[in-house]
Design a protein around this motif. Structure first.
Motif, PDB file in Angstrom:
ATOM      1  N   PHE A   1       8.844 -41.824  -5.040  1.00 36.04           N
ATOM      2  CA  PHE A   1       7.858 -40.506  -5.562  1.00 36.04           C
ATOM      3  C   PHE A   1       7.144 -39.617  -4.481  1.00 36.04           C
ATOM      4  CE2 PHE A   1       4.135 -38.804  -7.168  1.00 36.04           C
ATOM      5  CZ  PHE A   1       4.164 -38.455  -8.515  1.00 36.04           C
ATOM      6  N   ASN A   2       6.800 -39.240  -3.937  1.00 32.94           N
ATOM      7  CA  ASN A   2       6.552 -38.663  -2.611  1.00 32.94           C
ATOM      8  C   ASN A   2       7.699 -37.867  -2.407  1.00 32.94           C
ATOM      9  OD1 ASN A   2       3.732 -39.278  -3.241  1.00 32.94           O
ATOM     10  ND2 ASN A   2       4.151 -41.202  -1.831  1.00 32.94           N
ATOM     11  N   ALA A   3       8.689 -38.333  -1.977  1.00 29.75           N
ATOM     12  CA  ALA A   3      10.062 -37.615  -1.180  1.00 29.75           C
ATOM     13  C   ALA A   3      10.196 -36.976  -2.067  1.00 29.75           C
ATOM     14  CB  ALA A   3      10.834 -38.740  -1.055  1.00 29.75           C
ATOM     15  N   MET A   4      10.071 -36.982  -4.360  1.00 26.86           N
ATOM     16  CA  MET A   4      10.803 -35.705  -4.763  1.00 26.86           C
ATOM     17  C   MET A   4       9.678 -34.850  -4.934  1.00 26.86           C
ATOM     18  SD  MET A   4      11.628 -38.885  -7.788  1.00 26.86           S
ATOM     19  CE  MET A   4      11.708 -37.687  -9.155  1.00 26.86           C
ATOM     20  N   VAL A   5       8.094 -34.994  -4.725  1.00 24.17           N
ATOM     21  CA  VAL A   5       6.886 -34.065  -4.988  1.00 24.17           C
ATOM     22  C   VAL A   5       6.952 -33.119  -3.620  1.00 24.17           C
ATOM     23  CG1 VAL A   5       4.469 -34.005  -4.552  1.00 24.17           C
ATOM     24  CG2 VAL A   5       5.635 -35.828  -6.209  1.00 24.17           C
ATOM     25  N   LYS A   6       7.818 -34.197  -2.782  1.00 26.32           N
ATOM     26  CA  LYS A   6       7.253 -33.174  -1.091  1.00 26.32           C
ATOM     27  C   LYS A   6       8.271 -32.037  -1.135  1.00 26.32           C
ATOM     28  CE  LYS A   6       4.740 -36.180   1.628  1.00 26.32           C
ATOM     29  NZ  LYS A   6       5.166 -37.133   2.444  1.00 26.32           N
ATOM     30  N   ARG A   7      10.007 -32.058  -2.253  1.00 31.36           N
ATOM     31  CA  ARG A   7      10.802 -30.785  -1.979  1.00 31.36           C
ATOM     32  C   ARG A   7      10.658 -29.816  -1.890  1.00 31.36           C
ATOM     33  NH1 ARG A   7      15.017 -34.558  -5.769  1.00 31.36           N
ATOM     34  NH2 ARG A   7      15.084 -36.483  -4.165  1.00 31.36           N
ATOM     35  N   GLY A   8       9.685 -29.280  -2.276  1.00 24.62           N
ATOM     36  CA  GLY A   8       9.072 -28.068  -2.912  1.00 24.62           C
ATOM     37  C   GLY A   8       8.642 -27.705  -4.149  1.00 24.62           C
ATOM     38  N   LYS A   9       8.836 -26.333  -4.822  1.00 27.60           N
ATOM     39  CA  LYS A   9       8.276 -25.906  -5.830  1.00 27.60           C
ATOM     40  C   LYS A   9       8.693 -27.115  -7.266  1.00 27.60           C
ATOM     41  CE  LYS A   9       7.999 -21.467  -5.063  1.00 27.60           C
ATOM     42  NZ  LYS A   9       8.014 -20.008  -6.007  1.00 27.60           N
ATOM     43  N   PHE A  10       7.995 -28.115  -7.957  1.00 22.05           N
ATOM     44  CA  PHE A  10       8.363 -28.770  -8.789  1.00 22.05           C
ATOM     45  C   PHE A  10       7.727 -28.002 -10.377  1.00 22.05           C
ATOM     46  CE2 PHE A  10       5.588 -30.842  -5.705  1.00 22.05           C
ATOM     47  CZ  PHE A  10       4.575 -31.289  -7.085  1.00 22.05           C
ATOM     48  N   ASP A  11       7.266 -29.380 -11.097  1.00 24.26           N
ATOM     49  CA  ASP A  11       6.328 -29.580 -12.452  1.00 24.26           C
ATOM     50  C   ASP A  11       6.366 -30.565 -12.350  1.00 24.26           C
ATOM     51  OD1 ASP A  11       5.295 -29.681 -14.998  1.00 24.26           O
ATOM     52  OD2 ASP A  11       6.119 -28.129 -15.999  1.00 24.26           O
ATOM     53  N   TYR A  12       5.383 -31.441 -12.438  1.00 23.95           N
ATOM     54  CA  TYR A  12       4.914 -32.889 -12.957  1.00 23.95           C
ATOM     55  C   TYR A  12       5.597 -33.221 -13.871  1.00 23.95           C
ATOM     56  CZ  TYR A  12       1.513 -33.853  -8.816  1.00 23.95           C
ATOM     57  OH  TYR A  12       0.957 -33.075  -7.331  1.00 23.95           O
TER      58      TYR A  12
END
Length: 293
Positions: A105-116
């Motif tokens: 989950f943290n790896a997905m969030v840290k990829r850059g711009k994102f929308d939860y």
């Protein structure tokens, strides 16, 4: 259930390092993996493609101390799957599952711009040889829910399979999930081809079964298998010793605390020994420790 391979077995256990890699980790033909994942998450939608995430858990995907061998992959919709095999004791498997899922989950969030709201799903699957959770069902699905059991979020899904709790016979297996778990639990016990269930002729299972047929292995593959067997046996032995030592230390600490409390309450040495179910010498050693402190 003993997941270790014995020389005269026809089939190598799926729940072993070699068996897991040859079936779930088969990158040449992913049919079994895709169908198995679909069954494990109880989805009606076929998984068309999977991409192996080789470096997702670099340094922690193989834990030789506990006999766990992990696989991480992604489907065509970018849903993430983490699969663990555990044939030894797993006292902290829930914490391990949370660690893997939250790491992803943290790896997905840290990829850059994102929308939860657009985060794709993460399925964390643990396949255990032994009983762990105190539930009767062999297949457990867990999400974030409220006190009434109402679903709050299903972006993280934890799935547990416990082989010891699976009791269905061949004739009772109708769903892909039942066929999968039956195969995982019984394949390595087969000694004659006439014992094959009819559903083992289904292509997705046949792909996996063929990979585990020791009669079709080359000399190099057999040598590789023997090395892995020896390595796994040592790993399980070492982990079992660690667990035993940890439990003994915990038991000793509990008895020591019991004696300390008993002595502080004015109980005699004999009474304290009886209360904690230890020898008088042990009580005297705790008493000396209290005196020195």
């Amino acid at each position: 259930m003993d997941a270790l391979y014995i020389d005269d077995q026809i089939f190598i256990p799926i729940i072993s390092d070699y068996g897991f890699k040859a079936t779930f980790g088969n990158e040449t033909n992913t049919l079994f993996l895709r169908r198995a994942l679909q069954a494990l998450i109880k989805s009606e939608i076929p998984i068309k493609k999977v991409k192996f995430d080789k470096n997702t858990f670099e340094g922690i995907t193989q834990d030789g101390r506990s006999g766990i061998f992990d696989l991480a992959c992604t489907d065509e919709n970018d849903n993430h799957f983490i699969v663990e095999m555990q044939y030894g004791e797993a006292p902290y498997f829930v914490q391990r599952m949370k660690f893997y899922a939250l790491h992803k989950f943290n790896a997905m969030v840290k990829r850059g711009k994102f929308d939860y709201g657009t985060l794709t799903k993460i399925y964390c699957v643990a396949i255990l040889a032994n009983d762990i959770p105190p539930y009767s069902q062999f297949h457990t699905v867990a999400n974030l829910r409220n006190e009434q059991g109402e679903l709050i979020d299903e972006q993280l899904t934890f799935i547990t399979i416990e082989l010891d709790k699976f009791t269905l016979q061949e004739v009772d297996c109708e769903t892909d999930l039942q066929k999968l778990v039956y195969t995982m639990k019984t394949l390595h016990t087969v000694t004659q081809p006439i014992q094959f269930p009819k559903f083992w002729d289904e292509e997705w299972l046949k792909v996996a079964i063929d990979e585990l047929d020791s009669r079709k292995m080359t000399p190099d593959e057999k040598a590789s298998l023997e090395i892995l067997i020896a390595r796994n046996a040592e790993a399980v032995k070492a982990e079992s010793k660690k667990i035993k030592e940890a439990r003994e230390a915990e038991n000793l600490a509990v008895k020591t605390e019991t004696i300390m409390n008993a002595l502080s309450m004015g109980l005699s040495i004999e009474q304290s020994a009886k209360l904690a179910n230890v020898s008088i010498d042990f009580v005297l050693s705790v008493q000396r420790q209290l005196t020195s402190e």
